[in-house]
Design a protein around this motif. Structure first.
Motif, PDB file in Angstrom:
ATOM      1  N   GLY A   7     -54.595  22.250  12.234  1.00  0.00           N
ATOM      2  CA  GLY A   7     -53.341  22.066  12.943  1.00  0.00           C
ATOM      3  C   GLY A   7     -53.194  20.696  13.588  1.00  0.00           C
ATOM      4  N   ALA A   8     -51.923  20.339  13.839  1.00  0.00           N
ATOM      5  CA  ALA A   8     -51.573  19.110  14.570  1.00  0.00           C
ATOM      6  C   ALA A   8     -50.513  19.472  15.605  1.00  0.00           C
ATOM      7  CB  ALA A   8     -51.059  18.041  13.608  1.00  0.00           C
ATOM      8  N   PHE A   9     -50.201  18.526  16.479  1.00  0.00           N
ATOM      9  CA  PHE A   9     -49.308  18.797  17.610  1.00  0.00           C
ATOM     10  C   PHE A   9     -48.388  17.607  17.799  1.00  0.00           C
ATOM     11  CE2 PHE A   9     -48.392  18.563  22.191  1.00  0.00           C
ATOM     12  CZ  PHE A   9     -48.057  19.876  22.508  1.00  0.00           C
ATOM     13  N   GLY A  10     -47.089  17.816  17.569  1.00  0.00           N
ATOM     14  CA  GLY A  10     -46.130  16.714  17.617  1.00  0.00           C
ATOM     15  C   GLY A  10     -45.215  16.766  18.822  1.00  0.00           C
ATOM     16  N   LEU A  11     -45.550  15.997  19.857  1.00  0.00           N
ATOM     17  CA  LEU A  11     -44.717  15.936  21.062  1.00  0.00           C
ATOM     18  C   LEU A  11     -44.239  14.511  21.338  1.00  0.00           C
ATOM     19  CD1 LEU A  11     -43.516  17.295  23.583  1.00  0.00           C
ATOM     20  CD2 LEU A  11     -45.713  16.893  24.743  1.00  0.00           C
ATOM     21  N   THR A  12     -45.164  13.557  21.428  1.00  0.00           N
ATOM     22  CA  THR A  12     -44.827  12.171  21.767  1.00  0.00           C
ATOM     23  C   THR A  12     -43.962  11.531  20.681  1.00  0.00           C
ATOM     24  OG1 THR A  12     -46.930  11.974  22.926  1.00  0.00           O
ATOM     25  CG2 THR A  12     -45.809   9.933  22.384  1.00  0.00           C
ATOM     26  N   GLU A  13     -43.072  10.640  21.110  1.00  0.00           N
ATOM     27  CA  GLU A  13     -42.145   9.989  20.185  1.00  0.00           C
ATOM     28  C   GLU A  13     -42.271   8.475  20.281  1.00  0.00           C
ATOM     29  OE1 GLU A  13     -38.808  13.581  20.292  1.00  0.00           O
ATOM     30  OE2 GLU A  13     -38.299  11.616  21.147  1.00  0.00           O
ATOM     31  N   PRO A  14     -41.747   7.734  19.296  1.00  0.00           N
ATOM     32  CA  PRO A  14     -41.861   6.275  19.311  1.00  0.00           C
ATOM     33  C   PRO A  14     -41.298   5.624  20.568  1.00  0.00           C
ATOM     34  CG  PRO A  14     -41.191   6.997  17.133  1.00  0.00           C
ATOM     35  CD  PRO A  14     -41.155   8.206  18.022  1.00  0.00           C
ATOM     36  N   GLU A  15     -40.194   6.144  21.070  1.00  0.00           N
ATOM     37  CA  GLU A  15     -39.546   5.529  22.227  1.00  0.00           C
ATOM     38  C   GLU A  15     -39.728   6.326  23.509  1.00  0.00           C
ATOM     39  OE1 GLU A  15     -38.359   2.563  21.941  1.00  0.00           O
ATOM     40  OE2 GLU A  15     -38.703   2.558  19.775  1.00  0.00           O
ATOM     41  N   VAL A  16     -40.386   7.476  23.427  1.00  0.00           N
ATOM     42  CA  VAL A  16     -40.538   8.325  24.610  1.00  0.00           C
ATOM     43  C   VAL A  16     -41.957   8.860  24.681  1.00  0.00           C
ATOM     44  CG1 VAL A  16     -39.601  10.247  25.941  1.00  0.00           C
ATOM     45  CG2 VAL A  16     -38.146   9.077  24.279  1.00  0.00           C
ATOM     46  N   GLY A  17     -42.646   8.517  25.760  1.00  0.00           N
ATOM     47  CA  GLY A  17     -43.995   9.025  25.971  1.00  0.00           C
ATOM     48  C   GLY A  17     -44.031   9.874  27.228  1.00  0.00           C
ATOM     49  N   ALA A  24     -45.357  12.376   7.011  1.00  0.00           N
ATOM     50  CA  ALA A  24     -46.335  11.829   7.954  1.00  0.00           C
ATOM     51  C   ALA A  24     -46.964  10.575   7.376  1.00  0.00           C
ATOM     52  CB  ALA A  24     -47.407  12.866   8.269  1.00  0.00           C
ATOM     53  N   GLU A  25     -46.854   9.473   8.105  1.00  0.00           N
ATOM     54  CA  GLU A  25     -47.410   8.195   7.654  1.00  0.00           C
ATOM     55  C   GLU A  25     -48.518   7.760   8.616  1.00  0.00           C
ATOM     56  OE1 GLU A  25     -46.040   3.518   6.981  1.00  0.00           O
ATOM     57  OE2 GLU A  25     -44.556   5.061   7.456  1.00  0.00           O
ATOM     58  N   LYS A  26     -49.691   7.458   8.066  1.00  0.00           N
ATOM     59  CA  LYS A  26     -50.834   7.074   8.882  1.00  0.00           C
ATOM     60  C   LYS A  26     -50.569   5.776   9.641  1.00  0.00           C
ATOM     61  CE  LYS A  26     -55.705   5.675   8.536  1.00  0.00           C
ATOM     62  NZ  LYS A  26     -56.869   5.510   7.641  1.00  0.00           N
ATOM     63  N   MET A  27     -50.931   5.783  10.935  1.00  0.00           N
ATOM     64  CA  MET A  27     -50.836   4.580  11.750  1.00  0.00           C
ATOM     65  C   MET A  27     -52.051   3.690  11.489  1.00  0.00           C
ATOM     66  SD  MET A  27     -49.459   6.237  15.338  1.00  0.00           S
ATOM     67  CE  MET A  27     -49.431   4.642  16.156  1.00  0.00           C
ATOM     68  N   THR A  34     -51.736  13.641   9.126  1.00  0.00           N
ATOM     69  CA  THR A  34     -51.714  13.213   7.724  1.00  0.00           C
ATOM     70  C   THR A  34     -52.299  14.254   6.782  1.00  0.00           C
ATOM     71  OG1 THR A  34     -53.847  12.094   7.962  1.00  0.00           O
ATOM     72  CG2 THR A  34     -51.863  10.771   8.347  1.00  0.00           C
ATOM     73  N   PHE A  35     -53.102  15.176   7.324  1.00  0.00           N
ATOM     74  CA  PHE A  35     -53.715  16.180   6.443  1.00  0.00           C
ATOM     75  C   PHE A  35     -53.606  17.605   6.987  1.00  0.00           C
ATOM     76  CE2 PHE A  35     -57.026  14.616   9.285  1.00  0.00           C
ATOM     77  CZ  PHE A  35     -57.667  15.769   9.709  1.00  0.00           C
TER      78      PHE A  35
END
Length: 454
Positions: free
Chosen positions: A193-203, A265-268, A234-235
Motif C-alpha cells: 500500500g501507499a498513502f496519498g495526502l501531500t500535494e505539489p502546492e500544499v503540504g 505515478a511518476e518516480k521523483m 510507483t509499485f
C-alpha cells in the motif's frame, strides 16, 4: 640494585637467548643499532625503558564495554514476546538489509526481493486486531520501527507507509468488507500500500487547502489532481487517495488500485534523503473509482487526522532508530580509529560528543516508550504524538550531526554507515508534519489558543 646492575643483568640474560630466536629477532630489527641506542640513553630514559619492558599486559586487562544504544536498559521492560519480536527484526535487518543498504541507497533503487522475506516476519499491521493481523500492542509496533530504522530509515519508511498509513487508513476508516478484502493480503505483504495526502502546492496546509477533488458520478467517483512525495506509489497495489468533495467540501478517502484508468505515478528523482524509498508524483486525470472503493468511514479531515495521529507516534520511534543507528556506528568507529597512537574514543572532546549523543538518545527513547504506553491505554491525543515528533526529530538531527563530526572526513562516506543517517534525518524532520506545525498543535493544547493562520 643500581640501574647499571639491572642493565648488566639484562645483557647477561641475552647471552642465554636461543641462537635461532636471536637470529629471527635480528632479521626484524638491527640489534647492534638497538644496543648503541640503549647505550646513549640517560638514567631517566633507561628507567623508562626498563619499566616498559618489565610491564606485562594481562590478557583481557582492558575489556571494552559493548556497543549498545539502550543505555537505560529499556529492553528489560519488554515482555518475552516483545523481546522475541525485537530480536527477530534486528537479526533480519542486520543479516538481510545492512549488507545491501548503501548500494541501494546510492542507486536510489528499492530491493523488491526483500518483500517476501519481510513478509515472513509477520509484523505488518502488528497492532491491529483481527483481519489476519498479529494483534499485538503499540509498544511492539514502536520497537519494530526503531529496529528497522536503526539499520536503514528508507526501509523503515517503506514499511511505515505500508503498515501504518495505508493499512491504518483501511483499519480506521474502511468498511467491514474493505477490511476483509485488503488487510489480510496486506498483512501477508502480498499487496503493498501507499498513502496519498501531500500535494505539489500544499503540504502543511493540506487540511484546508487540498486541491485534489472528487465528484460523484452515478456509482463512481471522479478524481482529479496531483499528489507529491507519495512513498511506494510507483509499485504499490493500492494507494489511499484523499480528495475534497466538490459538493460538500469535505475530505474523503479512496482505495485507488494501480490499474485504475486515470491514475499515473511518476518516480521523483534527485533526492538527497530516503533514496531507497520510491517517492512519486501522482497525477489523477478523471480517475474513476467505484463507490465500493470509497473509504466508507472517511467523511472529513478529522478522519484523516486519526490516521496521522496513530502513525506520527511511529515516526517518533523511527527518529529514535535513526539516532541509535548513527550513535552505535559512530561509537564503533571511535573505538577502532586511532590518531596519535590512541583510539579516538579515549579523547576528551570525542567522549563529550558521545555522551551528548547517548543523553539525547536515551531521552527520546524513554519518551517514546511512554508515548506507546499511552496509545495502548487509549489516552493518546494529537498533542502527545506531535510533541514526540517535534522533540525526537530535533534531537535526532543533533545526534547524527555529532556522529558525523566524530568521524571527521570519513563521516561523509557511505561505507562508514553514518552518512545515510545524516541525510535521512532531514526527511524525518519534515514529514508527518513539520516542526512548526506540530509545535502549534502542542501550543494550542497547552494554552487553549490556536495560533494557526485561518
Amino acid at each position: 640494585m643500581s640501574l647499571f646492575s639491572k642493565i648488566k643483568g639484562t645483557l647477561n640474560l641475552m647471552r642465554n637467548i636461543d641462537l635461532e630466536k636471536l637470529a629471527a629477532l635480528n632479521a626484524k630489527v638491527d640489534l647492534s643499532k638497538v644496543m648503541d641506542t640503549v647505550g646513549n640513553l640517560d638514567d631517566r630514559q633507561l628507567a623508562g625503558l626498563m619499566k616498559m619492558l618489565s610491564t606485562k599486559k594481562k590478557k583481557g586487562q582492558h575489556k571494552l564495554p559493548p556497543i549498545d544504544g539502550d543505555f537505560y536498559n529499556l529492553s528489560l521492560n519488554l515482555t518475552e514476546k516483545q523481546r522475541e519480536v525485537q530480536m527477530k527484526v534486528r537479526n533480519f535487518m542486520e543479516d538481510e538489509v545492512q549488507p545491501i543498504a548503501n548500494d541501494y541507497w546510492n542507486r536510489a533503487e528499492f530491493p523488491h526481493d526483500l518483500i517476501p522475506k519481510f513478509a515472513k516476519l509477520n509484523i505488518a499491521g502488528v497492532a491491529y486486531q483481527g483481519y489476519g493481523c498479529p494483534g499485538m500492542d503499540f509498544v511492539t509496533e514502536g520497537i519494530i520501527a526503531e529496529e528497522i530504522a536503526r539499520v536503514d530509515v528508507s526501509i523503515s519508511t517503506f514499511f511505515g507507509v505500508h503498515s501504518g498509513l495505508a493499512m491504518g487508513s483501511i483499519y480506521l476508516c474502511g468498511s467491514e468488507e474493505q477490511k476483509k478484502e485488503w488487510l489480510p493480503q496486506m498483512a501477508r505483504m502480498e499487496k503493498i500500500g501507499a498513502f496519498g495526502l501531500t500535494e505539489p502546492e500544499v503540504g502543511s496546509g493540506i487540511a484546508g487547502g487540498m486541491e485534489t477533488t472528487c465528484r460523484k458520478d452515478g456509482d463512481y467517483w471522479v478524481l482529479n489532481g496531483q499528489k507529491k512525495w507519495i512513498g511506494n506509489a510507483t509499485f504499490a497495489d493500492v494507494t489511499i487517495i484523499w480528495a475534497r468533495d466538490e459538493d460538500s467540501n469535505q475530505v474523503k478517502g479512496f482505495l485507488v488500485r494501480k490499474e485504475n484508468p486515470g491514475f499515473h505515478a511518476e518516480k521523483m528523482q534527485d533526492k538527497m534523503a530516503l533514496r531507497i524509498v520510491q517517492n512519486a508524483i501522482i497525477t489523477l486525470t478523471n480517475c474513476a473509482v467505484p463507490e465500493s472503493d470509497r473509504l466508507q468511514e472517511a467523511n472529513s479531515f478529522k478522519d484523516t487526522a486519526k490516521v496521522l495521529r496513530m502513525t506520527r507516534a511511529g515516526v517518533a520511534w523511527q527518529a529514535v532508530g535513526c539516532a541509535r543507528g548513527a550513535y552505535e556506528n559512530a561509537l564503533k568507529y571511535t573505538k577502532k580509529r586511532e590518531q596519535f597512537g590512541r583510539p579516538i574514543a579515549s579523547f576528551q572532546l570525542v567522549q563529550n560528543h558521545l555522551v551528548e549523543m547517548i543523553s539525547n538518545l536515551t531521552s527520546i527513547q524513554t519518551l517514546c516508550f511512554r508515548l506507546s504506553e499511552m496509545q495502548d491505554q487509549g489516552i493518546l491525543k494529537d498533542e502527545h504524538a506531535s510533541l514526540a515528533k517535534v522533540i525526537c526529530s530535533m534531537r535526532t538531527r543533533d545526534i547524527v550531526s555529532r556522529a558525523r563530526e566524530v568521524m571527521g572526513g570519513n563521516g561523509i562516506l557511505l561505507e562508514h554507515n553514518v552518512a545515510r543517517f545524516v541525510a535521512d534525518a532531514e526527511a524525518i524532520y519534515s514529514y508527518e508534519g513539520t516542526k512548526e506545525i506540530n509545535t502549534l498543535i502542542v501550543g494550542r493544547a497547552i494554552t487553549g489558543y490556536s495560533a494557526f493562520v485561518s
